[in-house]
Design a protein around this motif. Sequence first.
Motif, short mmCIF file in Angstrom:
data_model
loop_
_atom_site.label_atom_id
_atom_site.label_comp_id
_atom_site.label_asym_id
_atom_site.label_seq_id
_atom_site.Cartn_x
_atom_site.Cartn_y
_atom_site.Cartn_z
N ALA A 191 0.82 -1.21 0.00
CA ALA A 191 0.00 0.00 0.00
C ALA A 191 0.86 1.26 0.00
CB ALA A 191 -0.92 0.00 1.22
N ARG A 192 2.09 1.12 0.49
CA ARG A 192 2.98 2.28 0.51
C ARG A 192 3.86 2.37 -0.71
NH1 ARG A 192 1.38 1.32 5.19
NH2 ARG A 192 1.50 2.73 6.98
N GLY A 193 3.63 1.46 -1.66
CA GLY A 193 4.37 1.54 -2.91
C GLY A 193 5.76 0.96 -2.85
N VAL A 194 6.04 0.11 -1.86
CA VAL A 194 7.35 -0.52 -1.79
C VAL A 194 7.45 -1.56 -2.92
CG1 VAL A 194 8.81 -2.03 -0.39
CG2 VAL A 194 7.49 -0.19 0.70
N PRO A 195 8.55 -1.59 -3.64
CA PRO A 195 8.64 -2.53 -4.76
C PRO A 195 8.60 -3.98 -4.31
CG PRO A 195 10.72 -1.36 -4.44
CD PRO A 195 9.72 -0.70 -3.56
N ARG A 196 8.19 -4.84 -5.22
CA ARG A 196 7.87 -6.22 -4.90
C ARG A 196 8.98 -6.99 -4.21
NH1 ARG A 196 5.75 -11.08 -7.38
NH2 ARG A 196 3.70 -11.32 -6.44
N PRO A 197 10.17 -7.03 -4.76
CA PRO A 197 11.21 -7.84 -4.12
C PRO A 197 11.52 -7.38 -2.70
CG PRO A 197 12.04 -6.86 -6.17
CD PRO A 197 10.68 -6.34 -5.96
N THR A 198 11.58 -6.07 -2.51
CA THR A 198 11.88 -5.54 -1.18
C THR A 198 10.83 -5.97 -0.17
OG1 THR A 198 12.56 -3.57 -2.40
CG2 THR A 198 12.62 -3.46 0.02
N ARG A 199 9.57 -5.85 -0.57
CA ARG A 199 8.55 -6.13 0.43
C ARG A 199 8.41 -7.62 0.68
NH1 ARG A 199 4.61 -4.35 -3.96
NH2 ARG A 199 3.49 -6.24 -4.47
N ARG A 200 8.68 -8.42 -0.30
CA ARG A 200 8.64 -9.86 -0.08
C ARG A 200 9.75 -10.30 0.86
NH1 ARG A 200 5.28 -12.91 -3.32
NH2 ARG A 200 6.44 -14.78 -2.82
N ALA A 201 10.91 -9.67 0.70
CA ALA A 201 12.03 -10.00 1.58
C ALA A 201 11.70 -9.59 3.01
CB ALA A 201 13.30 -9.28 1.10
N ARG A 202 11.16 -8.41 3.16
CA ARG A 202 10.79 -7.91 4.48
C ARG A 202 9.74 -8.82 5.11
NH1 ARG A 202 12.05 -6.29 8.88
NH2 ARG A 202 10.79 -4.79 10.04
N ALA A 203 8.79 -9.27 4.31
CA ALA A 203 7.75 -10.16 4.83
C ALA A 203 8.38 -11.45 5.35
CB ALA A 203 6.73 -10.47 3.73
N ALA A 204 9.36 -11.97 4.62
CA ALA A 204 10.02 -13.19 5.05
C ALA A 204 10.74 -12.97 6.38
CB ALA A 204 11.00 -13.66 3.97
N GLU A 205 11.39 -11.80 6.50
CA GLU A 205 12.08 -11.46 7.76
C GLU A 205 11.09 -11.46 8.92
OE1 GLU A 205 15.19 -8.18 6.02
OE2 GLU A 205 13.93 -7.63 7.74
N LEU A 206 9.96 -10.81 8.69
CA LEU A 206 9.00 -10.67 9.78
C LEU A 206 8.41 -12.02 10.16
CD1 LEU A 206 7.36 -7.41 8.53
CD2 LEU A 206 8.47 -7.71 10.73
N LEU A 207 8.16 -12.86 9.17
CA LEU A 207 7.62 -14.17 9.48
C LEU A 207 8.63 -14.98 10.31
CD1 LEU A 207 5.83 -15.05 6.15
CD2 LEU A 207 4.77 -14.80 8.40
N ASP A 208 9.91 -14.81 10.01
CA ASP A 208 10.94 -15.45 10.83
C ASP A 208 10.87 -14.95 12.26
OD1 ASP A 208 13.71 -15.77 8.46
OD2 ASP A 208 12.13 -17.15 9.13
N LEU A 209 10.68 -13.66 12.36
CA LEU A 209 10.66 -13.00 13.68
C LEU A 209 9.54 -13.53 14.56
CD1 LEU A 209 12.64 -10.78 14.40
CD2 LEU A 209 10.84 -9.11 14.03
N VAL A 210 8.40 -13.83 13.95
CA VAL A 210 7.30 -14.32 14.78
C VAL A 210 7.31 -15.84 14.86
CG1 VAL A 210 5.85 -12.34 14.26
CG2 VAL A 210 5.64 -14.41 12.89
N GLY A 211 8.36 -16.44 14.33
CA GLY A 211 8.49 -17.88 14.49
C GLY A 211 7.71 -18.69 13.49
N LEU A 212 7.45 -18.12 12.29
CA LEU A 212 6.69 -18.85 11.27
C LEU A 212 7.45 -18.79 9.95
CD1 LEU A 212 3.17 -17.43 12.09
CD2 LEU A 212 3.97 -19.71 12.61
N PRO A 213 8.62 -19.39 9.90
CA PRO A 213 9.48 -19.17 8.74
C PRO A 213 9.05 -19.83 7.44
CG PRO A 213 10.49 -20.73 10.25
CD PRO A 213 9.25 -20.25 10.91
N ARG A 214 8.25 -20.87 7.48
CA ARG A 214 8.08 -21.62 6.23
C ARG A 214 6.67 -21.57 5.65
NH1 ARG A 214 11.60 -24.58 9.03
NH2 ARG A 214 9.90 -25.60 10.13
N ILE A 215 5.86 -20.66 6.10
CA ILE A 215 4.48 -20.73 5.65
C ILE A 215 4.13 -19.66 4.63
CG2 ILE A 215 3.72 -21.73 7.83
CD1 ILE A 215 2.59 -18.99 8.52
#
Lengths: 373, 266, 332
Positions: free
Chosen positions: A104-128
């Motif tokens: 929604a903030r216009g972050v380009p696709r690869p950047t935001r996908r990487a960030r999403a992966a980081e955050l999922l790791d952070l909450v303990g859900l790395p593979r979903i």
Amino acid sequence: MYGKDVRSKSLSVVHGDTVALHPTDLDIAAGEFFSVLGPTGAGKSSLLRTVGGFLAPTLGRVMIGGVDVTDLPPDRRPTVTIFSDPALFPRMSVTDNVAFGLEARGVPRPTRRARAAELLDLVGLPRIGDRRPADLDAADRSGVALARALAVEPAVLLLDEWLSTVASDRRRDLRAALNAIRRSTGITVLAIGDDHAAALAHSDRVAVMNAGRIEQADTPDRLYGRPTSTFVARFVGEQNVLAGRIVEVRGDRIAVETAVGRLSATAQGRVTAGDVVEVLIRPERLLLEHDRADRGHADVDPEGWNRLRGDLVGRSVEGATIVHDFVVADVHLRMNRPNLGPRELLIASLHAIGFHADDALAFPVASSRGGDG
Amino acid sequence: MTEPRRHFVAILRDLHVGVGLLFLFAPLPILVAAARGRSFDPTDLTGPGSIVRNIAALFADTALMHGLGLSLLVGLAVTAVTVPLGLAGALALDRLSPRAAAVLFAAMVAPLLVPGLVVGLATSIVWRGLGIESGAVLAILAQSGRIAACTAVLFLMRLESLDRTLERAAVDLGAPPTLVLRHIFAPHLAPMVPIAAILAFVLSFGDHDATIAAVGTDRTFVTELSTRIVAGPSPAIDAAGLVGAVPVIVALLVVVVRARTTRHRG
Amino acid sequence: MAEVFRTFGLRLGALIWLLVGVWVIGLVVAPFAGLVARSLVTIETRPVEAGLELRHIADDLASARRDWERATDPERRAELDRRIRLLTDRERWTMRQTSEPSAEPNLANYADPAGVRSRALLTTLGLSLLITAVALVACWPLAWAAALASRRARVPLLLVALVLPYGLLEPLRLHAWDLVLSPTGPDGLGSAWSMLPAMIHSGAIFMILPIFAALVRFDRRLIDTARDLGASHSRIHARIVLPQAAPGLAVGAAATFLFSFGSLAVPWIMTHDRGSDDFALLLWQRVATTADEGIAAAYAVSATAASLFAAVLLFRLFGLRLCDVTPWRCRP
């Protein structure tokens, strides 16, 4: 560190004839974990929603980080709200869900996908990442909702019973993740929920609400040890309640005539002789005489010690605690003792028990708000 | 959940809805105006130009009244045929494997996927060839294929909300099939039956294309009306338009009043 | 199949299968098979005497039909109806006596030397696509608003309001549009354009209802959450609302397309039987003017093929399977 403080001035919500929230002043510091407890209809949701922007207050202002946000819709406030049944977007993958705020903030696709992966790791859900919300269980969904909220780096995180659908063992994991995140980002958390123990254990401060008002907002220790009303006292933990009449007042210390005898108690509020009071004693403050000796209370202030003899009528093991039910002069008292192993007490035998006046809080009956809870 | 501020987009959407509603309801005032303008003088109550006279004439119009009677007859027959058919179809579909169900469902829905005119024509060609000349029977046959599919869909939707554990529990307790039907399926589907019946009747009464191809010169109300309209305007059509528009206008007023009162209360 | 007997017992199971059988065979397979069979049979008339006889009957029929159009008195009309029916029967009987069906099935009925059929088919397909596209854009906000409004009220008032206009019988609705639009001209291109609003009006419900059904269970909090995360309205619509509505949009588009393509009432009434661009109308005109059902059957089969083909295409376009639109859930 991007947490901000949350303040409100005379925040009030009125629906027709009912007052959902009386004028309330909040003062939550940046980075604080602030929980709100209370029975149904106490006004917790109204409070949370006005801060989050989903409910327009009838009166009052909300300030976040010094900025008046009262007239701003949720998308313009630095807040994110997570609900108990987190509304994950059903037709998007988990990664897309988490990355949504960035999209929604216009972050380009690869950047935001990487960030999403980081955050999922952070909450303990790395593979979903590639799964759909419908394939996840409640705990994973709450985790994804948390990751999604953090992606936009909100200054204030609002949790509306966010773990109520999650099984207790998974709750611990999620709470640990949340705490780790709080330490690293300084995010402010305002949470409402029904898990008292967790709220008291993890919060910096807790507010107890009743009938649209905050009765007391304090650290868990003070709420527990220094409740300002019987409602708060009974709400945050179990209590033994003895009704009685004051016969003598000596400063803070009073003598109360009750069904189990004359007790020495500590007055909460201004009292005079002749007042009717309720004396509240926590089950874990009720001790066996020989426990008192073990714990070294024997010499400290012997005058304040109340001695009773009670029949042990029941006992149940609840994990780390054993609950003992005593009867003293037809009055039921409950005692919680730590489970220290094989030292069993015999049922139907008389035992010497007691409690200290400092642990017997006497509230004048006129001040016990909320009635019996 | 409310928001502190009304959004521009919401206003735009409301405008669109308003225009859409105006468009959909436009025929009503047009019909009323046409009736008044062409044939009727509203101030004339008993003379030849009066509305009352012309509506009375409408009821005396044998062709239209015969058509009305036929429409009612066909409607009742179609309802009596399609509700059981739809019910049977839904129950059968419910019990089949997904692939078999898909095939059966496709067969049931096929008459809806082709033009009504084609269905009517096919019915007419095949059954008239077998000796059935009655327009009414042919119309019933032509409509039933399509309308039965609609009632079946209604029953299927209702079945979807049936709690399957009830069935399992009943069978587990040793209930014979008749009991299962009586205590589980029937009560759950029963409320849908009147709705399906009403839908079937309404669809049958209003059906045009399939009916006109099958019914021949023995016209129903709707097909008689359309045949006349094609031939040109007439007082009978204006009267019919007025008579048809009034109930809808009344129903609209009821809806508006309902909307107003609920808004005040809520 | 056996499951039906197991659940409902032998007698009821048999009844259910009987009804389903009667339905599928009697109301679906037999009529369509008969239609196809009939379309493959051409009628060859024996020359001269038969032709003359038939031509007389045809002339009588034509004049009777003209009289019918001119007649305003219902009694006269009824009388003319009887005459037309008699003449039609005689025509058929005469044809049966003097002509023979072709020995082998052939495709002569499908011949289209003047290209009239093909042109009408293509025109109607194009018009239907246009109408579907317009209806999609126009009806989407209506269905969306109705779905939103239906959350609070127990009775979906807005939906009722959208359905209510169809309480007026279709010929009357079309008559109203005809009164308004007829100045634009009764023939040719004028008719095609005058048909557009009427077609959209009649077809709107086919678009609104499926979209409504798909959206009515939409979780409003999804929008709130998306707003909370900072999404703009257009993004919310594109990424959240539309995907949810997609099956409804597909069904609505297919239904509207099929309705526009196959509707007879609209072109017939709007052009007062004078149009020649609409395929359904053309079919009806052939039915009315020739006693040879074979040609009409051929038209009908072409229409069916085109309809089904278009329906399947639309479904594939939206990425749907059959189970997406069935009342029971899809098994992945």
